[in-house]
Design a protein around this motif. Structure first.
Motif, PDB file in Angstrom:
ATOM      1  N   ARG A 232       0.912  -1.152  -0.036  1.00 19.65           N
ATOM      2  CA  ARG A 232       0.019  -0.077  -0.025  1.00 19.65           C
ATOM      3  C   ARG A 232       0.780   1.295  -0.161  1.00 19.65           C
ATOM      4  N   ASP A 235       4.234   5.168  -4.611  1.00 16.60           N
ATOM      5  CA  ASP A 235       4.197   6.280  -5.358  1.00 16.60           C
ATOM      6  C   ASP A 235       3.629   6.211  -6.867  1.00 16.60           C
ATOM      7  N   ARG A 254      -0.600   5.215  -3.687  1.00 13.95           N
ATOM      8  CA  ARG A 254      -1.480   6.348  -2.606  1.00 13.95           C
ATOM      9  C   ARG A 254      -1.960   7.399  -3.367  1.00 13.95           C
ATOM     10  N   ARG A 255      -2.848   7.957  -2.767  1.00 13.56           N
ATOM     11  CA  ARG A 255      -3.541   9.162  -3.347  1.00 13.56           C
ATOM     12  C   ARG A 255      -2.109  10.318  -3.925  1.00 13.56           C
ATOM     13  N   GLY A 256      -2.428  10.624  -4.882  1.00 17.27           N
ATOM     14  CA  GLY A 256      -1.557  11.414  -5.539  1.00 17.27           C
ATOM     15  C   GLY A 256      -0.624  10.842  -6.270  1.00 17.27           C
ATOM     16  N   ASN A 272     -10.948   6.424 -10.889  1.00 18.07           N
ATOM     17  CA  ASN A 272      -9.216   6.962 -10.728  1.00 18.07           C
ATOM     18  C   ASN A 272      -9.458   8.286  -9.819  1.00 18.07           C
ATOM     19  N   GLU A 274     -11.848   9.180  -7.778  1.00 18.24           N
ATOM     20  CA  GLU A 274     -12.041   8.918  -6.467  1.00 18.24           C
ATOM     21  C   GLU A 274     -10.934   8.676  -5.618  1.00 18.24           C
ATOM     22  N   ARG A 275     -10.013   7.862  -6.001  1.00 21.32           N
ATOM     23  CA  ARG A 275      -9.057   7.065  -5.463  1.00 21.32           C
ATOM     24  C   ARG A 275      -7.854   8.362  -5.469  1.00 21.32           C
ATOM     25  N   GLY A 276      -7.986   9.389  -6.314  1.00 18.80           N
ATOM     26  CA  GLY A 276      -6.917  10.457  -6.489  1.00 18.80           C
ATOM     27  C   GLY A 276      -5.569   9.888  -7.133  1.00 18.80           C
ATOM     28  N   VAL A 277      -5.630   8.801  -8.098  1.00 15.50           N
ATOM     29  CA  VAL A 277      -4.606   8.126  -8.689  1.00 15.50           C
ATOM     30  C   VAL A 277      -4.624   8.735 -10.122  1.00 15.50           C
ATOM     31  N   THR A 278      -3.566   9.060 -10.753  1.00 15.83           N
ATOM     32  CA  THR A 278      -3.307   9.335 -12.217  1.00 15.83           C
ATOM     33  C   THR A 278      -3.064   7.949 -12.877  1.00 15.83           C
TER      34      THR A 278
END
Length: 337
Positions: A232, A235, A254-256, A272, A274-278
């Motif tokens: 978990r 990056d 991680r978020r971001g 994507n 909602e999770r803050g993942v690019t």
């Protein structure tokens, strides 16, 4: 004057490895801006067998058309045999390597004793790297470079609207590489380490010692545990396998953070966000300049290119059968006498 001929592998129809024919064909003539390369080795890549099979599973809108017969292959190492008009900086006898005309033609005619190549697609082969290992570097190395270090071009990806931006790697960042023992994966691992990142390598257990030897800080055997559940807060995930199951890695990021599937997958933009993942990818493109950077790293020993196996050009069918068995460590290479 009789036409000069050479041996080459050609496709006259799409299908399994049996459609690869070892034939005699004319030696090509370099156009302006091109050189003729005497081929010593050819690196195999997934697009080779995708094209051989007729690109099954590729959405029709993304599927290029191919004129048969064609000579497959894009990755070469060899020496310059002739120079076309307008070429500067290369001369007969220079040892070069390159990813040829990708993705413009998808197949650059590399499975042959000679191939023409745009001069801009070529880099000088480091003297410390033999032709077999140099031929194994271009597509896989440029894919890892353009995903993790620098895209280096402004061409939009046909698979997404958002531009791909390589992550900022350095001390304090953690990168998970899925498919870390393969062609792209083992080079991506080393580039991430070069930039100072901590790297988690995912592969089958047989590759653990190999990947730790390349610098992996942590190893996950996907046959023993699910990597998307084992970690978990990473990056960056570089999924060198990609495809429909790539979204399973979202909870590990991680978020971001960012998830970059090398082979386009199936994602939900709302999930994507909602999770803050690019989630982005790109399509590797030929670049002699970037390949020269990779060559300098290989020359210095900063990255090592792994070769799974070699086959003679006339044994291309056997090489494709080896690829079909999977679990490849590094790259498969054809050698040309």
């Amino acid at each position: 004057m009789p036409t000069r001929t050479m041996k080459a592998i050609r496709l006259h129809e799409f299908g399994g490895p049996e459609v690869l024919r070892h034939e005699e064909v004319p030696v090509p003539v370099p156009a302006p801006g091109e050189v003729l390369v005497r081929v010593h080795a050819v690196g195999l890549n997934p697009p080779d067998w995708y094209v051989r099979e007729g690109m099954p599973g590729i959405p029709e809108e993304f599927r290029p058309s191919f004129d048969l017969p064609l000579i497959p292959g894009t990755d070469v190492s060899g020496d310059v045999a002739a120079v076309g008009a307008g070429v500067r900086g290369l001369a007969v006898g220079d040892e070069v390597m390159g990813l040829l005309r990708f993705p413009v033609l998808m197949q650059g005619g590399a499975y042959a004793e000679y191939v023409t190549a745009p001069a801009a697609d070529l880099a000088r082969k480091p003297a410390s790297v033999d032709h077999v290992h140099a031929a194994a570097l271009p597509m896989s190395g440029l894919t890892a470079w353009q995903y993790l270090i620098e895209v280096g071009h402004g061409h939009p990806s046909p698979f997404q609207e958002a531009p791909h931006r390589p992550p900022a790697l350095g001390p304090g960042t953690t990168v998970l590489v899925n498919g870390a023992a393969g062609g792209v994966g083992h080079l991506a691992l080393q580039l991430a380490k070069w930039r100072g990142a901590r790297v988690i390598a995912v592969a089958s257990g047989a590759h653990e010692a190999f990947l730790r030897g390349l610098g992996a800080d942590e190893f996950i055997d996907y046959t023993e545990q699910r990597p998307e559940e084992a970690v978990r807060g990473v990056d960056v995930v570089l999924d060198a396998v990609g495809g429909p199951t790539s979204r399973r890695f979202l909870p590990a990021v991680r978020r971001g953070g960012a998830l970059h599937p090398v082979y386009f997958g199936e994602f939900d933009d709302e999930e994507n966000a909602e999770r803050g993942v690019t989630v982005t990818g790109t399509q590797v493109r030929s670049s002699g300049a970037q390949l020269a950077e990779l060559g300098r790293l290989a020359d210095a020993g900063t990255i090592r290119v792994a070769v799974d196996s070699t086959f003679a050009l006339e044994d291309a069918r056997a090489a494709h059968r080896r690829a079909a068995r999977g679990h490849i460590r590094g790259k498969i290479v054809l050698t040309v006498a």
